[in-house]
Scaffold this motif. Structure first.
Motif, PDB file in Angstrom:
ATOM      1  N   LYS A 254       0.828  -1.209   0.000  1.00 53.47           N
ATOM      2  CA  LYS A 254       0.000   0.000   0.000  1.00 53.47           C
ATOM      3  C   LYS A 254       0.859   1.253   0.000  1.00 53.47           C
ATOM      4  N   LYS A 255       1.948   1.233   0.757  1.00 56.28           N
ATOM      5  CA  LYS A 255       2.820   2.411   0.862  1.00 56.28           C
ATOM      6  C   LYS A 255       3.543   2.685  -0.461  1.00 56.28           C
ATOM      7  N   ILE A 256       3.978   1.620  -1.145  1.00 52.51           N
ATOM      8  CA  ILE A 256       4.619   1.799  -2.452  1.00 52.51           C
ATOM      9  C   ILE A 256       3.637   2.441  -3.427  1.00 52.51           C
ATOM     10  N   LYS A 257       2.441   1.902  -3.500  1.00 54.75           N
ATOM     11  CA  LYS A 257       1.440   2.441  -4.422  1.00 54.75           C
ATOM     12  C   LYS A 257       1.082   3.882  -4.070  1.00 54.75           C
ATOM     13  N   GLU A 258       1.010   4.177  -2.771  1.00 51.28           N
ATOM     14  CA  GLU A 258       0.674   5.531  -2.325  1.00 51.28           C
ATOM     15  C   GLU A 258       1.752   6.535  -2.726  1.00 51.28           C
ATOM     16  N   GLU A 259       3.022   6.196  -2.460  1.00 51.20           N
ATOM     17  CA  GLU A 259       4.100   7.147  -2.747  1.00 51.20           C
ATOM     18  C   GLU A 259       4.362   7.287  -4.244  1.00 51.20           C
ATOM     19  N   MET A 260       4.088   6.233  -5.016  1.00 58.22           N
ATOM     20  CA  MET A 260       4.266   6.322  -6.462  1.00 58.22           C
ATOM     21  C   MET A 260       3.016   6.851  -7.170  1.00 58.22           C
ATOM     22  N   LYS A 261       1.926   6.957  -6.383  1.00 58.40           N
ATOM     23  CA  LYS A 261       0.651   7.454  -6.915  1.00 58.40           C
ATOM     24  C   LYS A 261       0.151   6.586  -8.077  1.00 58.40           C
ATOM     25  N   ILE A 262       0.327   5.264  -7.908  1.00 55.18           N
ATOM     26  CA  ILE A 262      -0.145   4.300  -8.910  1.00 55.18           C
ATOM     27  C   ILE A 262      -0.943   3.223  -8.169  1.00 55.18           C
ATOM     28  N   ASP A 263      -2.249   3.232  -8.329  1.00 57.87           N
ATOM     29  CA  ASP A 263      -3.101   2.297  -7.599  1.00 57.87           C
ATOM     30  C   ASP A 263      -3.204   0.923  -8.246  1.00 57.87           C
ATOM     31  N   ASP A 264      -2.954   0.871  -9.557  1.00 60.87           N
ATOM     32  CA  ASP A 264      -3.215  -0.383 -10.284  1.00 60.87           C
ATOM     33  C   ASP A 264      -1.945  -1.160 -10.620  1.00 60.87           C
ATOM     34  N   MET A 265      -0.909  -1.019  -9.807  1.00 54.74           N
ATOM     35  CA  MET A 265       0.313  -1.794 -10.028  1.00 54.74           C
ATOM     36  C   MET A 265       0.038  -3.267  -9.777  1.00 54.74           C
ATOM     37  N   LYS A 266       0.482  -4.116 -10.690  1.00 51.30           N
ATOM     38  CA  LYS A 266       0.343  -5.552 -10.488  1.00 51.30           C
ATOM     39  C   LYS A 266       1.409  -6.008  -9.494  1.00 51.30           C
ATOM     40  N   VAL A 267       1.047  -6.962  -8.631  1.00 51.74           N
ATOM     41  CA  VAL A 267       1.961  -7.458  -7.604  1.00 51.74           C
ATOM     42  C   VAL A 267       2.157  -8.957  -7.804  1.00 51.74           C
ATOM     43  N   ILE A 268       3.411  -9.358  -8.011  1.00 49.50           N
ATOM     44  CA  ILE A 268       3.767 -10.754  -8.261  1.00 49.50           C
ATOM     45  C   ILE A 268       4.642 -11.249  -7.111  1.00 49.50           C
ATOM     46  N   ALA A 269       4.366 -12.432  -6.606  1.00 45.76           N
ATOM     47  CA  ALA A 269       5.159 -12.989  -5.514  1.00 45.76           C
ATOM     48  C   ALA A 269       5.790 -14.307  -5.935  1.00 45.76           C
ATOM     49  N   THR A 270       6.957 -14.577  -5.365  1.00 50.28           N
ATOM     50  CA  THR A 270       7.633 -15.853  -5.586  1.00 50.28           C
ATOM     51  C   THR A 270       8.390 -16.206  -4.311  1.00 50.28           C
ATOM     52  N   GLY A 271       9.073 -17.340  -4.308  1.00 55.71           N
ATOM     53  CA  GLY A 271       9.820 -17.760  -3.131  1.00 55.71           C
ATOM     54  C   GLY A 271       9.073 -18.805  -2.327  1.00 55.71           C
ATOM     55  N   GLY A 272       9.819 -19.658  -1.644  1.00 57.83           N
ATOM     56  CA  GLY A 272       9.272 -20.838  -0.996  1.00 57.83           C
ATOM     57  C   GLY A 272       8.114 -20.587  -0.048  1.00 57.83           C
ATOM     58  N   LEU A 273       8.223 -19.584   0.837  1.00 63.78           N
ATOM     59  CA  LEU A 273       7.178 -19.339   1.820  1.00 63.78           C
ATOM     60  C   LEU A 273       6.157 -18.306   1.340  1.00 63.78           C
ATOM     61  N   GLY A 274       6.304 -17.874   0.099  1.00 62.32           N
ATOM     62  CA  GLY A 274       5.391 -16.871  -0.437  1.00 62.32           C
ATOM     63  C   GLY A 274       3.957 -17.337  -0.535  1.00 62.32           C
ATOM     64  N   ARG A 275       3.771 -18.639  -0.752  1.00 61.90           N
ATOM     65  CA  ARG A 275       2.405 -19.153  -0.912  1.00 61.90           C
ATOM     66  C   ARG A 275       1.569 -18.922   0.351  1.00 61.90           C
ATOM     67  N   ILE A 276       2.198 -19.066   1.529  1.00 65.18           N
ATOM     68  CA  ILE A 276       1.480 -18.867   2.786  1.00 65.18           C
ATOM     69  C   ILE A 276       0.876 -17.466   2.840  1.00 65.18           C
TER      70      ILE A 276
END
Length: 257
Positions: free
Chosen positions: A205-227
């Motif tokens: 939320k803070k990244i989107k707020e400071e960049m003033k971009i609400d519709d940024m896509k967010v991709i996750a990876t890494g072993g514990l990311g699924r949790i």
């Protein structure tokens, strides 16, 4: 066929591509004391177990954040596969422009994740890698990597808790049924998992707020990311194979067909 390798602080992940098809992938513990022969024989055994003929592997690409491992690992590929691997680093074509204060400080794994994310989904984009450390990297619509956030990984946080406290046990990292814990184990699990969900959501939320971009896509990876992905609506895609895909993209940009 192409051998793709990411050497991380905790694990080394290895995959084999035949064209655009990932034939198999494996994980081994990162240990700097291993010799080139140990790495070479181990990789050969993995391939044999999966019925992949090692003589058909014609090239390799490696990203690494563990310099002490590279000498042995590179020699293993040269000795057992007769391959001079492509190493992700300065001067390599990625399709991403690094415009941070010091581009040389950016880990190869972060570049690889951004390359895959941008190639598949375009920008602007946030790529979160739940590894030994959890990294939040931002790539612009033009493919510029400007900003990155780094926090202790979930496992590091758990390890620090039980190592630095006399009476708290080591526990499995999983979300308890309720944050209202009634015993020590679920108390630790609640703090780790619910706390981490809160961290992830706030940073996004803070990244989107400071960049003033609400519709940024967010991709996750890494072993514990699924949790974490399963517990928040702010992560759009969880892709455990993102680094393999990024390595393949970089390989194709730098090697002739």
């Amino acid at each position: 066929m192409i051998l793709v390798v990411d050497i991380g602080n905790t694990n080394i992940v290895i995959g084999v591509y035949d064209g655009d098809e990932l034939l198999g992938n494996w994980r081994m513990v990162t240990r700097s004391e291993k010799t080139s022969d140990e790495y070479g024989v181990f990789i050969l055994s993995l391939l044999k177990h999966s019925d992949i003929e090692h003589t058909k592997i014609s090239s390799a690409i490696v990203s690494s954040v563990v310099p002490n491992v590279m000498h042995s690992f590179e020699n293993a590929l040269k000795k057992y596969f007769n391959i001079e691997p492509l190493i992700v680093g300065p001067g390599i074509k990625t399709g991403i422009t690094i415009v941070t204060d010091n581009p040389k400080e950016v880990g190869a794994d972060r570049i690889v994740g951004l390359v895959a994310g941008y190639d598949i989904y375009g920008g602007p984009l946030i790529v979160i890698d739940f590894g030994t450390a959890t990294t939040y990297d931002v790539v612009s619509e033009k493919g510029e990597f400007k900003y990155g956030i780094t926090s202790p990984g979930i496992q590091i946080s758990a390890d620090a808790l039980w190592q630095r406290t006399a009476q708290l046990p080591s526990v499995e990292i999983k979300k308890p049924s309720s944050i209202l814990a009634k015993n020590t184990v679920t108390s630790i699990q609640a703090g780790l998992v619910y706390g981490y969900i809160g961290q992830v959501e706030y940073i996004i939320k803070k990244i989107k707020e400071e960049m003033k971009i609400d519709d940024m896509k967010v991709i996750a990876t890494g072993g514990l990311g699924r949790i974490i992905y399963e517990e928040t609506k702010l992560i759009d895609v969880y892709d455990p194979l993102l680094l393999f895909k990024g390595l393949k993209v970089i390989h194709d940009k730098n090697c002739k067909k």
